[in-house]
Enzyme design. Structure first.
Site, PDB file in Angstrom:
ATOM      1  N   ARG A 102      54.831  88.701  65.714  1.00  0.00           N
ATOM      2  CA  ARG A 102      55.480  89.914  65.177  1.00  0.00           C
ATOM      3  C   ARG A 102      54.430  90.794  64.483  1.00  0.00           C
ATOM      4  O   ARG A 102      54.430  92.009  64.622  1.00  0.00           O
ATOM      5  CB  ARG A 102      56.591  89.537  64.191  1.00  0.00           C
ATOM      6  CG  ARG A 102      57.762  88.825  64.848  1.00  0.00           C
ATOM      7  CD  ARG A 102      58.965  88.721  63.925  1.00  0.00           C
ATOM      8  NE  ARG A 102      58.806  87.783  62.827  1.00  0.00           N
ATOM      9  CZ  ARG A 102      59.111  86.482  62.873  1.00  0.00           C
ATOM     10  NH1 ARG A 102      59.592  85.957  63.995  1.00  0.00           N
ATOM     11  NH2 ARG A 102      58.967  85.711  61.812  1.00  0.00           N
ATOM     12  N   LYS A 115      66.129 102.537  54.464  1.00  0.00           N
ATOM     13  CA  LYS A 115      67.149 102.753  55.501  1.00  0.00           C
ATOM     14  C   LYS A 115      68.313 101.799  55.312  1.00  0.00           C
ATOM     15  O   LYS A 115      68.123 100.638  54.952  1.00  0.00           O
ATOM     16  CB  LYS A 115      66.544 102.522  56.887  1.00  0.00           C
ATOM     17  CG  LYS A 115      67.559 102.733  58.022  1.00  0.00           C
ATOM     18  CD  LYS A 115      67.030 102.280  59.362  1.00  0.00           C
ATOM     19  CE  LYS A 115      67.762 101.036  59.813  1.00  0.00           C
ATOM     20  NZ  LYS A 115      67.449 100.662  61.206  1.00  0.00           N
ATOM     21  N   GLU A 141      72.251 106.345  57.433  1.00  0.00           N
ATOM     22  CA  GLU A 141      72.453 106.130  58.871  1.00  0.00           C
ATOM     23  C   GLU A 141      73.855 105.622  59.183  1.00  0.00           C
ATOM     24  O   GLU A 141      74.123 104.430  59.098  1.00  0.00           O
ATOM     25  CB  GLU A 141      71.418 105.137  59.427  1.00  0.00           C
ATOM     26  CG  GLU A 141      71.610 104.898  60.926  1.00  0.00           C
ATOM     27  CD  GLU A 141      70.588 103.945  61.554  1.00  0.00           C
ATOM     28  OE1 GLU A 141      69.751 103.387  60.831  1.00  0.00           O
ATOM     29  OE2 GLU A 141      70.650 103.768  62.770  1.00  0.00           O
ATOM     30  N   LYS A 159      70.387 110.101  59.410  1.00  0.00           N
ATOM     31  CA  LYS A 159      70.040 109.517  60.710  1.00  0.00           C
ATOM     32  C   LYS A 159      71.318 109.261  61.497  1.00  0.00           C
ATOM     33  O   LYS A 159      71.931 108.197  61.377  1.00  0.00           O
ATOM     34  CB  LYS A 159      69.257 108.213  60.505  1.00  0.00           C
ATOM     35  CG  LYS A 159      68.920 107.468  61.788  1.00  0.00           C
ATOM     36  CD  LYS A 159      67.830 106.440  61.570  1.00  0.00           C
ATOM     37  CE  LYS A 159      67.632 105.593  62.807  1.00  0.00           C
ATOM     38  NZ  LYS A 159      66.400 104.795  62.757  1.00  0.00           N
TER      39      LYS A 159
HETATM   40  P1  13P Z   1      67.246 102.711  67.989  1.00  0.00           P
HETATM   41  O1  13P Z   1      66.496 104.011  68.133  1.00  0.00           O
HETATM   42  O2  13P Z   1      66.722 101.615  68.887  1.00  0.00           O
HETATM   43  O3  13P Z   1      68.730 102.888  68.032  1.00  0.00           O
HETATM   44  O4  13P Z   1      66.900 102.152  66.546  1.00  0.00           O
HETATM   45  C1  13P Z   1      66.893 103.012  65.484  1.00  0.00           C
HETATM   46  C2  13P Z   1      67.337 102.317  64.288  1.00  0.00           C
HETATM   47  O5  13P Z   1      66.621 102.245  63.312  1.00  0.00           O
HETATM   48  C3  13P Z   1      68.689 101.718  64.281  1.00  0.00           C
HETATM   49  O6  13P Z   1      69.016 101.346  62.990  1.00  0.00           O
END
Ligand code: 13P
Length: 340
Positions: free
Chosen positions: A46, A137, A178, A220
């Site tokens: 990773r 996030k 998000e 987001k």
């Molecule tokens: P994806 O662009 O693969 O959807 O991932 C973005 C992300 O941070 C989802 O939480």
């Protein structure tokens, strides 16, 4: 709360022609991604994988404003002992951290989830700031299906997002808010529009109620797309028009920027949609990407866990970063893909 710093960081995260690299896959999610390309997921693989992305220059410097990390990565050193956070900072990008603890079943609401992670969050944010994170996030997940989403699930998730955002700002960390409406299923673009509208309106209601400083967040959202299994798929221009319409109806202009998730769109679709959205300007916010899969899928495939493939994988990552950087400016064209 240092409002000037929050606003400055939020603006930098959506700076001209740049976007966010979502490299914050949880250990479970990255294991699945690695399995798909035949790689064992260990702390070292990773690390190696993420290190080569952060060392991809000048693509990182030119197109990536910030990187969302998972807890493990924020604490990891590169092969030569340099903290990965320092590698990111050296490119001019801002390190960020995923702080939610995942979407768990919402009791009483079959098929719906609530994102966990508020307990103890204030303390964790303090630690993360000390480790170099300047934004965070939290992902709420809303699925579309028979009888879902329910109003209750939307409200619970929006409330948690707002509580998280307020806690972040108290710690001088910019919250990425998000609320993801999933593109699984066979629903129409219209249905995605309606659900996204309800979700965004509820999210902003909750952000107001928790006194979140809107100039110091980045939203987001998902784009407005039909479900992956929908019989009728939408043209790029339809997706762009519906997405801009819903955002204009729901997102206050005090918000400095919107950075989309890719959510399972193909690499080129995610780029084409972002580009088309930026053609519908001028828009009241900066509009860019915060892609996970759409930035990394090609690089993962090219890498396949082999050190000798790293230059090829870096080229693949650099290409997607550049294409999306251009799309954030509305300057992408399909022939640029073939020129790779
Ligand atoms: P994806 O662009 O693969 O959807 O991932 C973005 C992300 O941070 C989802 O939480």
């Amino acid at each position: 709360m240092n409002r000037d710093q929050l606003e400055r960081i939020a603006r930098a995260m959506v700076g001209k022609g740049k976007g966010l690299l979502a490299a914050d896959e949880s250990t479970g999610t990255i294991k699945k991604r690695f399995e798909a390309i035949g790689i064992a997921s260990t702390a070292e693989t990773r690390r190696d994988y993420r290190e080569f992305m952060f060392r991809t220059r000048p693509a990182m410097d030119n197109h990536i404003s910030g990187v969302i990390l998972y807890d493990e990565t924020l604490r990891q050193n590169g092969a030569d002992g340099t903290p990965l956070v320092r590698l990111i900072e050296a490119t001019g990008a801002i390190p960020g951290i995923k702080v939610d603890l995942g979407a768990k079943p919402l009791p009483g609401f079959p098929g719906e989830t609530i994102t966990e992670g508020l307990d103890g969050l204030a303390g964790r944010l303090k630690d993360y700031y000390g480790l170099g994170a300047r934004f965070a996030k939290w992902r709420a997940v809303i699925d579309i299906g028979n009888g879902i989403p329910t109003h209750a699930a939307i409200v619970a998730n929006a409330h948690a997002l707002a509580r998280y955002a307020a806690l972040c700002q108290e710690a001088d960390i910019v919250p990425i808010v998000e609320p993801e409406v999933l593109m699984d299923g066979d629903h129409s673009l219209r249905r995605c529009y309606e659900v996204t509208e309800a979700v965004l309106k509820t999210v902003f209601d909750e952000l107001y109620a928790q006194r979140v400083f809107l100039e110091g967040i980045v939203l987001k959202p998902n784009m407005v797309v039909p479900g992956k299994k929908a019989p009728r798929q939408a043209a790029v221009e339809e997706v762009a028009a519906a997405t801009v319409q819903v955002l204009k109806n729901c997102v206050p202009t005090a918000v400095p920027g919107i950075a989309f998730l890719s959510g399972g769109q193909s690499d080129v679709e995610a780029t084409a949609h972002l580009d088309a959205i930026n053609h519908l300007g001028p828009l009241p916010w900066a509009v860019t990407f915060s892609y996970g899969r759409a930035l990394q899928a090609a690089a993962q495939k090219a890498w396949a866990g082999k050190p000798e493939n790293v230059p090829m994988a870096q080229a693949a990552f650099a290409h997607r970063a550049r294409m999306n950087g251009l799309a954030a400016l509305g300057e992408w064209t399909p022939p640029l893909e073939a020129a790779a």
